[in-house]
Design an enzyme around this catalytic site. Structure first.
Site, PDB file in Angstrom:
ATOM      1  N   LYS A 298      34.528  39.703  44.068  1.00 28.89           N
ATOM      2  CA  LYS A 298      35.427  39.640  42.917  1.00 28.89           C
ATOM      3  C   LYS A 298      34.638  39.959  41.775  1.00 28.89           C
ATOM      4  O   LYS A 298      33.610  39.678  41.607  1.00 28.89           O
ATOM      5  CB  LYS A 298      35.774  37.871  42.852  1.00 28.89           C
TER       6      LYS A 298
ATOM      7  N   SER B  43      43.187  33.386  41.758  1.00 30.24           N
ATOM      8  CA  SER B  43      42.814  34.443  40.649  1.00 30.24           C
ATOM      9  C   SER B  43      41.973  35.525  41.568  1.00 30.24           C
ATOM     10  O   SER B  43      41.794  36.458  40.781  1.00 30.24           O
ATOM     11  CB  SER B  43      42.002  33.964  39.600  1.00 30.24           C
TER      12      SER B  43
ATOM     13  N   SER C 146      42.040  29.221  43.573  1.00 27.14           N
ATOM     14  CA  SER C 146      41.840  30.781  43.398  1.00 27.14           C
ATOM     15  C   SER C 146      41.342  31.510  44.619  1.00 27.14           C
ATOM     16  O   SER C 146      41.198  32.553  44.852  1.00 27.14           O
ATOM     17  CB  SER C 146      40.985  31.160  42.081  1.00 27.14           C
TER      18      SER C 146
END
Lengths: 453, 72
Positions: A79, A158, A182
């Site tokens: 990420k 996310s 997330s």
């Protein structure tokens, strides 16, 4: 041999036996990242140069008999909130930070390097990990995360790219982060496994801080077993992150228990879509084959309000300059331009009350969980929402999520795995949440669930 | 779930919104200010849920302070 969609464990066997070369593996997944990544808005930066260097090093070491372990020579994506050296951008998904660079690797990146894993891409994410109040998928400068199972649906957030990249076979595993939902959201929406470790299990050093007392880093993989392999590589104390626990952790992949004790919170399917509820009932039938299932209640406390208040205050403080300086107006989602201003309305006394109630919540959760191996519930109350619609968010106060509020507020581990198909051919999921530091227990439960009798 | 007695939630929202309007009003459109108001309503609702729970004097925040000293 088709190497795509093979679990990490199988790839590792092939690499160790020298039936597959780390360089060939890296080439395979770099090509997929470069050609298919844009289809899913899954990638911010393909780290080709760094990947090929690491793959060639892995190949040399393995040929020389220096095998480091199951991640040696295995490609992965991270990420884009994890700092990476070497001039690779770390954008936090935010347009104003497109050019941001760091001169060091986050501890998780360093640990994966030490395990011999091959960083192939920085993966897309919702801007600032969703901390500014987004309510729809168009909330990243790389575009909305597109779900590989249905291109009209969101990949979740996310950790959007971490979920879609694993589901689309762009990488064998990915690292995501969770403050509240997330990791579980993209894993559940994309139909892969996602593990949220206990708070403090994995160092946050070098990761964007959204909420210092809520942020966790964890893996998204094709299987629960792979999540265990990856967690072992990234877990452990870190002097650079004083909140890491000193408790050592090794993945225990042995045993096939059939005596699990599962708890189901009363009303846990409230607000769920019909297919989510039906698939969860079927999951409970499977779980009754490997243990007991008992309905259980938590005492009445405002769980979502506790965790939401702490999240809002910490995020507002972590991004104080960004908010007060007006830089949020440069973010992608229109609602991210102003929603955070509301947090000035949280009074200090109410915030401290939330911290006091957090202790009560943690004690009560542990008291209930001490009777069980895991609490189980639907991974998400709905399948992935359409790309062009607002979604209901627990963080925004528009949807119930007691397990998410308690799990994140109390720092408890959870793993999510697919359990069926729901509306619009999209996956549904089941989650197993355990006592703090009981990652091996929930991993064993998820593995046993996946091996249907 | 217990609820807080007394106090008008709307008045609390308006009071807190006035603070935000004072601080950031010059950079917010009327539509954005409406959005901020919805956020404040959610915050007040959450705060009132927190306030409605009674705690013991001994219930401490789950955030401990540790004095710092650099080695040695």
């Amino acid at each position: 041999m088709n190497l795509v969609f093979l679990p990490v464990r199988r790839l590792a066997e092939l690499v160790r036996a020298r039936e597959v070369s780390p360089v060939a593996l890296a080439e395979t997944f770099l090509h997929r990242l470069e050609t298919l990544g844009p289809r899913y808005n899954a990638v911010v930066t393909v780290t080709r140069e760094r990947a090929m260097e690491a793959a060639r090093r892995a190949e040399r070491e393995i040929a020389a008999g220096r095998y480091r372990g199951p991640l040696h020579g295995i490609p992965y994506g991270a990420k884009d909130l994890l700092a990476t050296a070497g001039g690779i951008p770390t954008t936090w998904g935010a347009a104003p930070l497109r050019a941001q660079r760091f001169e060091y690797d986050a501890t998780v990146i360093r640990k994966l390097d030490e395990a011999g894993a091959v960083l192939c891409a920085k993966l897309a994410m919702v801007e600032l990990a969703g901390g500014m109040g987004y309510r729809q998928p168009h909330a990243s400068f790389t575009g909305p995360g597109i779900n590989p199972r249905n291109p009209d649906a969101w990949s979740g957030g996310s950790s959007s790219g971490s979920g879609s990249a694993v589901a689309a076979g762009l990488v064998p595993f990915a690292i995501g982060s969770e403050t509240w939902g997330s990791i579980l959201s993209p894993a559940g929406f994309c139909g892969v496994a996602g593990l949220r470790p206990s708070y403090g299990r994995v160092s946050r050093h070098g990761a964007m801080a959204l909420c210092w007392t809520l942020d966790k880093l964890g893996p998204l993989c094709l299987t629960a077993d792979d999540c265990g392999l990856v967690l072992e590589a990234i877990a452990g104390p870190d002097p650079a992150d004083p909140t890491t626990t000193d408790r050592a952790w090794r993945y225990d992949d042995t045993g096939t228990r059939r005596d699990f004790r599962f708890g189901v919170l009363t009303g846990v399917t409230e607000g769920s879509e019909d297919a989510v509820r039906a698939n969860f009932e079927r999951s409970l039938d499977v779980l009754r084959g490997i243990g007991t299932v008992e309905e259980v209640e938590l005492p009445a406390l405002p769980y979502e309000a506790i965790t939401r208040t702490i999240l809002h205050v910490e995020a507002a403080s972590a991004f104080e300059d960004f908010i007060e300086g007006g830089t949020i107006a440069e973010l992608t989602a229109p609602e991210d331009h102003y929603a955070a201003y509301a947090r000035d309305a949280i009074l200090a006394k109410d915030y401290v009350k939330a911290l006091r109630l957090r202790a009560v919540m943690a004690r009560e959760a542990d008291r209930v969980l001490s009777r069980f191996d895991a609490l189980v519930g639907p991974g998400r109350v709905n399948v992935a929402p359409p790309l062009d619609q607002e979604f209901r968010s627990a963080i925004g106060g528009a949807a119930p999520d007691v397990m998410g509020a308690v799990g994140n507020g109390a720092g408890l581990p959870a793993i999510i795995v697919p359990n069926g198909v729901g509306d619009r051919s999209l996956p549904t999921s089941v989650q197993f949440m355990g006592r703090v530091y009981e990652e091996n227990t929930i991993l064993a439960a998820a593995r046993a669930y996946g091996v249907r009798p | 779930m217990p609820t807080e007695r007394g106090q008008d939630a709307d008045a609390e929202v308006e009071g807190l919104l006035a603070l935000i309007r004072e601080r950031y009003g010059d950079r917010l459109t009327p539509e954005q200010l409406d959005g901020v108001k919805k956020g404040v309503e959610g915050i007040v609702k959450a705060a009132r849920a927190l306030r409605a729970v009674r705690l013991e004097n001994s219930d401490e925040p789950m955030q401990s302070f540790v004095p710092y000293r650099a080695d040695p």
